[in-house]
Motif scaffolding. Structure first.
Motif, PDB file in Angstrom:
ATOM      1  N   VAL A   1       0.872  -1.172   0.000  1.00 39.71           N
ATOM      2  CA  VAL A   1       0.000   0.000   0.000  1.00 39.71           C
ATOM      3  C   VAL A   1       0.908   1.220   0.000  1.00 39.71           C
ATOM      4  CG1 VAL A   1      -1.790   1.268   1.220  1.00 39.71           C
ATOM      5  CG2 VAL A   1      -1.820  -1.237   1.233  1.00 39.71           C
ATOM      6  N   ASP A   2       0.771   2.027  -1.029  1.00 40.01           N
ATOM      7  CA  ASP A   2       1.603   3.216  -1.205  1.00 40.01           C
ATOM      8  C   ASP A   2       0.769   4.449  -0.847  1.00 40.01           C
ATOM      9  OD1 ASP A   2       3.917   4.625  -1.994  1.00 40.01           O
ATOM     10  OD2 ASP A   2       3.150   4.883  -4.038  1.00 40.01           O
ATOM     11  N   THR A   3       1.332   5.375  -0.090  1.00 40.56           N
ATOM     12  CA  THR A   3       0.617   6.605   0.255  1.00 40.56           C
ATOM     13  C   THR A   3       1.281   7.793  -0.435  1.00 40.56           C
ATOM     14  OG1 THR A   3       1.929   6.855   2.268  1.00 40.56           O
ATOM     15  CG2 THR A   3      -0.182   5.731   2.484  1.00 40.56           C
ATOM     16  N   TYR A   4       0.453   8.771  -0.764  1.00 40.55           N
ATOM     17  CA  TYR A   4       0.935   9.967  -1.440  1.00 40.55           C
ATOM     18  C   TYR A   4      -0.041  11.107  -1.162  1.00 40.55           C
ATOM     19  CZ  TYR A   4      -2.704   8.904  -4.855  1.00 40.55           C
ATOM     20  OH  TYR A   4      -3.912   8.648  -5.449  1.00 40.55           O
ATOM     21  N   SER A   5       0.353  12.318  -1.503  1.00 40.98           N
ATOM     22  CA  SER A   5      -0.531  13.484  -1.379  1.00 40.98           C
ATOM     23  C   SER A   5      -1.027  13.856  -2.762  1.00 40.98           C
ATOM     24  CB  SER A   5       0.216  14.670  -0.770  1.00 40.98           C
ATOM     25  OG  SER A   5       0.596  14.373   0.554  1.00 40.98           O
ATOM     26  N   ASP A   6      -2.345  14.043  -2.880  1.00 41.70           N
ATOM     27  CA  ASP A   6      -2.901  14.427  -4.180  1.00 41.70           C
ATOM     28  C   ASP A   6      -2.655  15.921  -4.425  1.00 41.70           C
ATOM     29  OD1 ASP A   6      -4.843  15.819  -2.735  1.00 41.70           O
ATOM     30  OD2 ASP A   6      -6.420  14.343  -3.121  1.00 41.70           O
ATOM     31  N   LYS A   7      -3.164  16.455  -5.537  1.00 38.64           N
ATOM     32  CA  LYS A   7      -2.922  17.855  -5.904  1.00 38.64           C
ATOM     33  C   LYS A   7      -3.447  18.835  -4.870  1.00 38.64           C
ATOM     34  CE  LYS A   7      -2.876  16.909 -10.827  1.00 38.64           C
ATOM     35  NZ  LYS A   7      -3.515  17.100 -12.115  1.00 38.64           N
ATOM     36  N   SER A   8      -4.452  18.407  -4.105  1.00 43.60           N
ATOM     37  CA  SER A   8      -5.024  19.267  -3.062  1.00 43.60           C
ATOM     38  C   SER A   8      -4.322  19.094  -1.726  1.00 43.60           C
ATOM     39  CB  SER A   8      -6.513  18.958  -2.888  1.00 43.60           C
ATOM     40  OG  SER A   8      -7.193  19.146  -4.096  1.00 43.60           O
ATOM     41  N   GLY A   9      -3.321  18.222  -1.658  1.00 50.63           N
ATOM     42  CA  GLY A   9      -2.595  17.983  -0.424  1.00 50.63           C
ATOM     43  C   GLY A   9      -3.229  16.937   0.479  1.00 50.63           C
ATOM     44  N   ASN A  10      -4.279  16.271   0.000  1.00 48.97           N
ATOM     45  CA  ASN A  10      -4.938  15.228   0.779  1.00 48.97           C
ATOM     46  C   ASN A  10      -4.175  13.919   0.659  1.00 48.97           C
ATOM     47  OD1 ASN A  10      -7.149  16.954   1.435  1.00 48.97           O
ATOM     48  ND2 ASN A  10      -7.977  16.567  -0.602  1.00 48.97           N
ATOM     49  N   LYS A  11      -4.039  13.218   1.781  1.00 48.11           N
ATOM     50  CA  LYS A  11      -3.363  11.916   1.769  1.00 48.11           C
ATOM     51  C   LYS A  11      -4.238  10.901   1.045  1.00 48.11           C
ATOM     52  CE  LYS A  11       0.381  12.534   4.285  1.00 48.11           C
ATOM     53  NZ  LYS A  11       1.676  12.415   3.726  1.00 48.11           N
ATOM     54  N   GLN A  12      -3.631  10.137   0.155  1.00 48.54           N
ATOM     55  CA  GLN A  12      -4.304   9.089  -0.601  1.00 48.54           C
ATOM     56  C   GLN A  12      -3.490   7.807  -0.479  1.00 48.54           C
ATOM     57  OE1 GLN A  12      -7.255   9.560  -2.154  1.00 48.54           O
ATOM     58  NE2 GLN A  12      -7.259  11.716  -1.569  1.00 48.54           N
ATOM     59  N   ALA A  13      -4.124   6.695  -0.765  1.00 51.66           N
ATOM     60  CA  ALA A  13      -3.422   5.402  -0.741  1.00 51.66           C
ATOM     61  C   ALA A  13      -3.860   4.583  -1.944  1.00 51.66           C
ATOM     62  CB  ALA A  13      -3.736   4.659   0.550  1.00 51.66           C
ATOM     63  N   ASN A  14      -2.907   3.853  -2.490  1.00 49.10           N
ATOM     64  CA  ASN A  14      -3.225   2.914  -3.568  1.00 49.10           C
ATOM     65  C   ASN A  14      -2.262   1.737  -3.493  1.00 49.10           C
ATOM     66  OD1 ASN A  14      -0.847   3.932  -4.596  1.00 49.10           O
ATOM     67  ND2 ASN A  14      -1.742   4.769  -6.443  1.00 49.10           N
TER      68      ASN A  14
END
Length: 146
Positions: free
Chosen positions: A109-122
């Motif tokens: 599970v990889d986490t990252y910040s989207d363009k709005s700065g919200n944490k996302q996971a995929n």
């Protein structure tokens, strides 16, 4: 054209599946060129069996010298016979032969910040598994089942 929709899940569950080793099947792939000129393959896999059967996992395999280890492990995992050809591997043939072929992979599970700065996971394919999987280490003799 007729499409059977019985049993199709529309709940929109795009939460990542838990990290682990999964049996997958390559169901789609598209070769592309990045803006920087690197060739790569976008791969879509379906999970085979278990609680997450049918869920999708994607991977991008880039054809650069520093990332060819991933392409080779993919080829080994599907049992591609022409891996050590002197004139190289035909990537189109490799990925066509991989379609609908079971493959084992370690998913994280990889986490990252989207363009709005919200944490996302995929999910992300960390590695393709080939050969025998390492046996489980027995910690002490009481773990032995006989």
């Amino acid at each position: 054209m007729r499409v059977k929709l019985t049993g199709v899940n529309v709940d929109g569950n795009f939460e990542p599946i838990p990290a682990g080793i999964y049996d997958l099947m390559l169901v789609n792939n598209v070769q592309k060129t990045s803006k920087s000129g690197n060739e790569y393959m976008n791969c879509e896999f379906a999970v085979i069996g278990g609680k997450y059967e049918g869920r999708r996992v994607w991977d991008t395999i880039v054809f650069m010298e520093s990332t060819l280890w991933k392409l080779k492990s993919f080829a080994l995992a599907i049992g591609y016979p022409e891996i050590d050809r002197e004139d190289g591997v035909d990537t189109e043939d490799l990925f066509m032969s991989a379609l609908n072929t079971p493959i084992k992979a370690k998913i994280i599970v990889d986490t990252y910040s989207d363009k709005s700065g919200n944490k996302q996971a995929n999910n992300k394919v960390e590695e393709y598994i080939f050969g025998n999987v390492e046996p489980q280490i027995v910690k002490d003799s009481s773990d032995v089942p006989f």
